[in-house]
Scaffold this active site. Structure first.
Site, PDB file in Angstrom:
ATOM      1  N   ASP A  72      -6.788  -2.736  -7.451  1.00 35.15           N
ATOM      2  CA  ASP A  72      -7.328  -3.397  -6.262  1.00 35.15           C
ATOM      3  C   ASP A  72      -7.616  -4.854  -6.589  1.00 35.15           C
ATOM      4  OD1 ASP A  72      -8.324  -2.529  -3.429  1.00 35.15           O
ATOM      5  OD2 ASP A  72      -9.731  -4.028  -4.142  1.00 35.15           O
ATOM      6  N   TYR A  91     -14.857 -11.705  -0.004  1.00 34.24           N
ATOM      7  CA  TYR A  91     -15.546 -10.441  -0.301  1.00 34.24           C
ATOM      8  C   TYR A  91     -16.741 -10.665  -1.228  1.00 34.24           C
ATOM      9  CZ  TYR A  91     -11.661  -7.975   1.875  1.00 34.24           C
ATOM     10  OH  TYR A  91     -10.742  -7.516   2.791  1.00 34.24           O
ATOM     11  N   ARG A 112      -6.768  11.585  -5.700  1.00 35.76           N
ATOM     12  CA  ARG A 112      -7.949  10.790  -5.337  1.00 35.76           C
ATOM     13  C   ARG A 112      -9.187  11.697  -5.307  1.00 35.76           C
ATOM     14  NH1 ARG A 112     -11.857   8.649  -3.648  1.00 35.76           N
ATOM     15  NH2 ARG A 112     -12.148   7.037  -2.068  1.00 35.76           N
ATOM     16  N   ARG A 116      -3.220   6.746   1.052  1.00 36.93           N
ATOM     17  CA  ARG A 116      -3.736   7.944   1.712  1.00 36.93           C
ATOM     18  C   ARG A 116      -2.757   8.662   2.633  1.00 36.93           C
ATOM     19  NH1 ARG A 116      -9.020   4.814   3.426  1.00 36.93           N
ATOM     20  NH2 ARG A 116      -7.358   3.262   3.426  1.00 36.93           N
ATOM     21  N   ARG A 119       0.820  -1.222   0.000  1.00 39.85           N
ATOM     22  CA  ARG A 119       0.000   0.000   0.000  1.00 39.85           C
ATOM     23  C   ARG A 119       0.851   1.267   0.000  1.00 39.85           C
ATOM     24  NH1 ARG A 119      -5.548  -0.647   1.782  1.00 39.85           N
ATOM     25  NH2 ARG A 119      -6.212  -2.539   0.752  1.00 39.85           N
TER      26      ARG A 119
END
Ligand code: CP3
Length: 341
Positions: free
Chosen positions: A74, A150, A37, A28, A24
């Site tokens: 992703d 998921y 973003r 952010r 990652r």
């Protein structure tokens, strides 16, 4: 061109200083990521925009000079390309329309829609052209088990309960879902390699939630099939497995899957790694993301301890899981300084 330090390590060379990247690493904690973003509108819009996704992939390379870039995308683009509805609710993580019975499974495509993933391959080509020599490019997919958790639950779950319910209630249906993910994930990785990635990583973030028999059936065997399908098309491709939380199951995972290197979770015992894992394949990991966020003398100590533990064999410095969004940039700079020292 001389091979990158990262690729040399994955070919089992022991280097005086380990190559470094972070899971990652585009994200952010970087103001330049947050800015782009916001411009993109949504997370998926960012993933599917080759200009912006390439830029985001390169941001941490420019700032920190890591040894490898990881494609910005992703793991859930595979269910999305199989026709499952996917959205990212603000502050809530991923949401999907659950696929937990025969009729919902029937609505999923056999093969990924090539139009959905075409921008991802374009991102790979652009990043590859822009990367400095010696910086490797990593592509990735989720492992079938993790992606299935998921798909079945429609969201992240603390205990993967809905997916476990499904394989207990209807193992044949669950096996068909896993098979579909095996074939399509292998195609996806092969297309990324054809577009220019040097290495692929298979993220099995929830590998640690299964007992030994289910781990073998739903993690090791499907991953082994993906590895085989990639090797048929790309015999030279380097493949890293990351069965997070598999702990003492990792040696079986390494032997059973045939992967080239393995990512380690923070919690694993270092002596066990040295004796039972690093003797089989190069290892990658495993600084605690919380220690990185906290910084200070504990960060310095942990970096030194990890280098001391694994530095005598083939080793890639990384985190034990993704960097936390509120990690100070100065702590990442300290990490780079110490790993390069
Ligand atoms: O490592 C990288 O920098 C490359 C990009 C990458 C992302 N996700 C970007 C992302 C990679 C390799 C992933 C993998 C991924 N995605 C995993 C496996 C690794 C892991 O962390 O366990 C999983 C389980 C997912 C699914 C996913 N995507 C979740 C659970 C979330 C929400 C959690 C969160 O951090 O918000 C995402 C969203 C996501 N994927 C973000 C990023 C940068 C944050 C989205 C945003 O910017 O709003």
């Amino acid at each position: 061109m001389s091979q990158s330090l990262f690729l040399r390590t994955l070919s089992s060379e022991t280097l005086p200083k380990p190559p470094l990247w972070m899971m990652r690493q585009a994200g952010r904690y970087l103001p330049e990521y947050r800015e782009l973003r916001a411009k993109a509108g949504g997370f998926l819009e960012l993933c599917y925009n080759p200009d912006m996704a390439a830029e985001v992939t390169l941001q941490p390379i420019r700032r920190f000079g890591f040894d490898a870039a990881i494609l910005f995308s992703d793991i859930l683009v595979i269910p999305h390309a199989l026709g499952q509805k996917l959205w990212f609710a603000q502050g809530e993580g991923p949401r999907l329309e659950p696929v937990a019975d025969e009729s919902r499974f029937g609505e999923i495509r056999e093969e990924i829609d090539p139009d959905v993933l075409a921008p991802v391959y374009e991102t790979v080509r652009r990043v590859k052209a822009a990367l400095p020599a010696g910086t490797a490019l990593i592509g990735f997919c989720g492992a079938p088990w993790t992606v299935a958790t998921y798909m079945v639950a429609g969201r992240g779950t603390p205990d993967q309960g809905p997916a476990k319910d499904l394989f207990q209630r209807d193992p044949a249906l669950f096996a068909r879902l896993i098979d579909r993910l095996v074939v399509n994930s292998a195609d996806y990785l092969n297309a990324q390699i054809s577009a220019g990635v040097d290495v692929v990583q298979i993220f099995d973030s929830w590998a640690g939630s299964l007992g030994p028999d289910d781990f073998k059936r739903w993690c090791i065997e499907p991953t082994q099939r993906i590895v085989d399908l990639v090797r048929v098309r790309h015999p030279q491709a380097k493949i890293i497995g990351f069965p997070r939380g598999a702990g003492t199951g990792i040696p079986d995972y390494v032997r059973g899957t045939g992967i080239d290197a393995v990512g380690l979770e923070t919690e694993i015992d270092r002596d066990f790694v040295r004796k039972a894992i690093q003797t089989l394949v190069p290892v990658q990991g495993h600084l605690d993301p919380q220690v990185l966020r906290a910084g200070g003398p504990e960060l310095d100590r942990e970096i030194a301890a990890i280098r001391a533990a694994f530095g005598a064999g083939p080793f890639v410095f990384n985190l034990g899981h993704g960097i936390l969004p509120d990690t100070p940039i100065a702590h990442v700079e300290r990490l780079v300084e110490l790993v390069r020292a």
